[in-house]
Design a protein around this motif. Sequence first.
Motif, PDB file in Angstrom:
ATOM      1  N   LEU A 256      -9.355  -1.063  -1.330  1.00 40.96           N
ATOM      2  CA  LEU A 256      -8.267  -1.983  -1.020  1.00 40.96           C
ATOM      3  C   LEU A 256      -8.174  -2.160   0.490  1.00 40.96           C
ATOM      4  O   LEU A 256      -8.106  -1.173   1.234  1.00 40.96           O
ATOM      5  N   THR A 257      -8.161  -3.394   0.951  1.00 39.40           N
ATOM      6  CA  THR A 257      -8.013  -3.649   2.373  1.00 39.40           C
ATOM      7  C   THR A 257      -6.579  -3.385   2.811  1.00 39.40           C
ATOM      8  O   THR A 257      -5.647  -3.455   2.001  1.00 39.40           O
ATOM      9  N   ASP A 258      -6.393  -3.106   4.098  1.00 34.77           N
ATOM     10  CA  ASP A 258      -5.051  -2.781   4.586  1.00 34.77           C
ATOM     11  C   ASP A 258      -4.260  -4.016   5.012  1.00 34.77           C
ATOM     12  O   ASP A 258      -3.430  -3.942   5.927  1.00 34.77           O
TER      13      ASP A 258
ATOM     14  N   LEU B 270       0.820  -1.209   0.000  1.00 32.71           N
ATOM     15  CA  LEU B 270       0.000   0.000   0.000  1.00 32.71           C
ATOM     16  C   LEU B 270       0.857   1.264   0.000  1.00 32.71           C
ATOM     17  O   LEU B 270       0.479   2.272  -0.598  1.00 32.71           O
TER      18      LEU B 270
ATOM     19  N   ARG C 294       0.412   4.181  -2.713  1.00 29.68           N
ATOM     20  CA  ARG C 294       0.201   5.582  -2.323  1.00 29.68           C
ATOM     21  C   ARG C 294       1.223   6.492  -2.999  1.00 29.68           C
ATOM     22  O   ARG C 294       0.868   7.535  -3.571  1.00 29.68           O
TER      23      ARG C 294
ATOM     24  N   VAL D 225      -8.326   3.033   0.713  1.00 30.01           N
ATOM     25  CA  VAL D 225      -7.903   1.964   1.619  1.00 30.01           C
ATOM     26  C   VAL D 225      -8.934   1.842   2.744  1.00 30.01           C
ATOM     27  O   VAL D 225      -9.400   2.852   3.286  1.00 30.01           O
TER      28      VAL D 225
ATOM     29  N   PRO E  93      -2.824  -6.469  -0.028  1.00 31.88           N
ATOM     30  CA  PRO E  93      -4.167  -5.882  -0.060  1.00 31.88           C
ATOM     31  C   PRO E  93      -5.132  -6.682  -0.929  1.00 31.88           C
ATOM     32  O   PRO E  93      -4.747  -7.245  -1.961  1.00 31.88           O
TER      33      PRO E  93
END
Length: 202
Positions: free
Chosen positions: A30-32, A2, A6, A110, A36
């Motif tokens: 998107l999951t952390d 992630l 970013r 996120v 992800p």
Amino acid sequence: MLTIIRERLVGFEPRSLPETSPKASVLIALTDHDDPHVVLTKRSATLSSHSGEIAFPGGKYDDTDTDLLFTALREAEEEIGLAPEHVDVIGQLGQVRSKHGLQVTPWVGVIPSDIEFTANPAELDEIFTVPLSFFLADNRYATDEIRFKNQSIYVPAWEFNGHIIWGLTAYVLAELLNEGCGANIPMRPRPEHKVRHFTSGS
């Protein structure tokens, strides 16, 4: 991963289309996790448009929406029960045009990995997630040659647990992987990839 996404999206200049058609937005949530997961939905088989297809949460811009980001967050809350305050928006991808002429703006955000979703039964049959590592491996189901306005666009298609991810959704995913992760997924067919032919995107 992630962190990389970013950093890369901060410097990314998304493609803009002329505002000559109805507008829509989607949320690429998107999951952390360390790896992800991207949140995808299966649209209800009873819908008159795109029934049964795999898509991101999203929908048409409403005149009461403050902007296209608001549209994406509102639709995500309506479709999968994802409250806007749980979304950390980190960037925008290039605008794309759907086969019905919608100008679609994708937003990347996120969300917590432990969040629970609730599918709107009027719109969705299922909500599921797919690790980005699955797409990065590029073990594609096929390469779709999509004819649009007399031009060929080659888009990867993936199969995950019986779901075929193709068309506009796959195109946006490929851009996320290429621009956000530096994946360099080829958008032209290679000899080992089966090519399917379509008249327009999903």
